[in-house]
Design an enzyme around this catalytic site. Sequence first.
Site, PDB file in Angstrom:
ATOM      1  N   ASP A  93       0.854  -1.194   0.000  1.00  0.00           N
ATOM      2  CA  ASP A  93       0.000   0.000   0.000  1.00  0.00           C
ATOM      3  C   ASP A  93       0.895   1.252   0.000  1.00  0.00           C
ATOM      4  O   ASP A  93       1.801   1.364   0.837  1.00  0.00           O
ATOM      5  CB  ASP A  93      -0.865  -0.058   1.274  1.00  0.00           C
ATOM      6  CG  ASP A  93      -1.988   0.953   1.281  1.00  0.00           C
ATOM      7  OD1 ASP A  93      -2.411   1.397   0.206  1.00  0.00           O
ATOM      8  OD2 ASP A  93      -2.473   1.275   2.396  1.00  0.00           O
ATOM      9  N   GLU A 145      -1.347   5.977  -9.204  1.00  0.00           N
ATOM     10  CA  GLU A 145      -2.305   6.964  -8.688  1.00  0.00           C
ATOM     11  C   GLU A 145      -2.178   8.287  -9.437  1.00  0.00           C
ATOM     12  O   GLU A 145      -1.079   8.782  -9.680  1.00  0.00           O
ATOM     13  CB  GLU A 145      -2.107   7.191  -7.177  1.00  0.00           C
ATOM     14  CG  GLU A 145      -3.073   8.246  -6.624  1.00  0.00           C
ATOM     15  CD  GLU A 145      -3.198   8.266  -5.091  1.00  0.00           C
ATOM     16  OE1 GLU A 145      -2.952   7.238  -4.453  1.00  0.00           O
ATOM     17  OE2 GLU A 145      -3.554   9.338  -4.564  1.00  0.00           O
ATOM     18  N   HIS A 232      -9.118   4.829  -2.553  1.00  0.00           N
ATOM     19  CA  HIS A 232      -8.473   4.869  -1.229  1.00  0.00           C
ATOM     20  C   HIS A 232      -9.391   5.635  -0.283  1.00  0.00           C
ATOM     21  O   HIS A 232     -10.408   6.199  -0.693  1.00  0.00           O
ATOM     22  CB  HIS A 232      -7.122   5.595  -1.339  1.00  0.00           C
ATOM     23  CG  HIS A 232      -6.055   4.725  -1.915  1.00  0.00           C
ATOM     24  ND1 HIS A 232      -4.988   4.286  -1.181  1.00  0.00           N
ATOM     25  CD2 HIS A 232      -5.924   4.189  -3.149  1.00  0.00           C
ATOM     26  CE1 HIS A 232      -4.228   3.526  -1.949  1.00  0.00           C
ATOM     27  NE2 HIS A 232      -4.765   3.452  -3.146  1.00  0.00           N
ATOM     28  N   SER A 278      -9.013   2.591   8.467  1.00  0.00           N
ATOM     29  CA  SER A 278      -9.427   3.309   9.681  1.00  0.00           C
ATOM     30  C   SER A 278     -10.606   2.648  10.399  1.00  0.00           C
ATOM     31  O   SER A 278     -10.634   2.612  11.641  1.00  0.00           O
ATOM     32  CB  SER A 278      -9.790   4.757   9.339  1.00  0.00           C
ATOM     33  OG  SER A 278      -8.671   5.418   8.827  1.00  0.00           O
TER      34      SER A 278
HETATM   35  P1  13P Z   1      -9.093   4.832   5.351  1.00  0.00           P
HETATM   36  O1  13P Z   1      -8.214   5.670   6.212  1.00  0.00           O
HETATM   37  O2  13P Z   1     -10.312   5.583   4.898  1.00  0.00           O
HETATM   38  O3  13P Z   1      -9.446   3.523   5.963  1.00  0.00           O
HETATM   39  O4  13P Z   1      -8.269   4.517   3.981  1.00  0.00           O
HETATM   40  C1  13P Z   1      -7.289   3.501   3.959  1.00  0.00           C
HETATM   41  C2  13P Z   1      -6.475   3.526   2.722  1.00  0.00           C
HETATM   42  O5  13P Z   1      -6.763   4.184   1.747  1.00  0.00           O
HETATM   43  C3  13P Z   1      -5.269   2.698   2.708  1.00  0.00           C
HETATM   44  O6  13P Z   1      -4.504   2.891   1.559  1.00  0.00           O
HETATM   45  O1  G3H Z   2      -3.246   4.842   3.564  1.00  0.00           O
HETATM   46  C1  G3H Z   2      -2.782   4.596   4.658  1.00  0.00           C
HETATM   47  C2  G3H Z   2      -3.156   3.363   5.391  1.00  0.00           C
HETATM   48  O2  G3H Z   2      -4.271   3.593   6.195  1.00  0.00           O
HETATM   49  C3  G3H Z   2      -1.985   2.835   6.142  1.00  0.00           C
HETATM   50  O3  G3H Z   2      -1.689   3.635   7.231  1.00  0.00           O
HETATM   51  O4  G3H Z   2       0.720   4.215   6.955  1.00  0.00           O
HETATM   52  O5  G3H Z   2      -0.430   4.353   9.195  1.00  0.00           O
HETATM   53  O6  G3H Z   2       0.085   2.130   8.170  1.00  0.00           O
HETATM   54  P1  G3H Z   2      -0.219   3.588   7.937  1.00  0.00           P
HETATM   55 ZN    ZN Z   3      -4.551   4.879   0.779  1.00  0.00          ZN
END
Ligand code: 13P
Ligand code: G3H
Ligand code: ZN
Length: 330
Positions: A93, A145, A232, A278
């Site tokens: 990610d 992206e 996202h 989240s």
């Molecule tokens: P949220 O913070 O809305 O859960 O999004 C997560 C995300 O986009 C991870 O790449």
């Molecule tokens: O897009 C971000 C994801 O929610 C991952 O979050 O970088 O705190 O692990 P993090």
């Molecule tokens: Zn993201």
Amino acid sequence: MVSYKELGLVNSREIFKKAFEGKYAIPAFNFNNLEQLQAIIQACVQEKSPVILQVSSGARKYANQTLLRYMAQGAVEYAKELGLNIPIVLHLDHGDTFELCKDCIDMGFSSVMIDGSHHSYEKNVELTRKVVEYAHKHDVTVEGELGILAGIEDDVVAEHHTYTQPEEVLDFVTKTGVDSLAISIGTSHGANKFTPDQCTRNAQGILVPPPLRFDILEAIEKIIPGFPIVLHGSSSVPQDLVAVINKYGGALKDTIGIPEAELRKAATSAVCKVNIDSDGRLAMTAAIREVMATQPGEFDPRKYLGPARDSLKTLYMHKVVSVLGSAGKA
Ligand code: 13P
Ligand code: G3H
Ligand code: ZN
């Protein structure tokens, strides 16, 4: 060098094709620890859903990259043990450099995101193209992206959305060769996606955020028909979970997420992957706070992480059944 194929993982190509044709979206859930991974696999096996396990660079730092990879390998075996060999993608990610993407591909990831959205368009194309060239040699799929989400992504903060410009998408996907494209249409990361003054109140007094820019999504769909789109920042920030957190000593304020109805609608479009992190954090925190507050004598971590895992499982099942429509598609 280990190929994801030896680990029983799949890339995203086939599952995105099916999701597009079947008008549903694949859940992409982030994980950093054992309980999150258990809950994801239990929920997706029970509801027969394909799943994308996402690892951020923050997760790699927190949990150790090698451990996370072996955990994902274990997840494949765990799903079989639970009774169904569901398609599982191991995805990086928000990869921000070629080296990080290469490292993940070399250690068994089946999919990577190269997020060049904070660079100039030309640099984004160049970086994404380089990752695609390496990834495709190993049959690993790549998410790029275009556009910038408001909010915090790792350490980069953007105050406002920079919506994806539909005029750029054809050139970008052609020049880079990406397999899917993350776009910016009004979602953002975290639990505070909108300020209350950006919202209106409905008849029940609940804050309703401005709608997502479906006009931009539709324009993109016309220009690159059938191309898998990624959303996202797609947590809905359930207010019942926020209420439990605050009841038991939390101090979350002005939390507003993306309404589930909007995500449901997006899942029937070219959106094939929906990122949710989240909401899982909220579910875990609510359950742990409740145990801590109501059973102050408890000190066995399993006694608060167990309920957190159960709450996560319930949340993930709800997502695949009622929001994304991926239940029964494994
Ligand atoms: P949220 O913070 O809305 O859960 O999004 C997560 C995300 O986009 C991870 O790449
Ligand atoms: O897009 C971000 C994801 O929610 C991952 O979050 O970088 O705190 O692990 P993090
Ligand atoms: Zn993201």
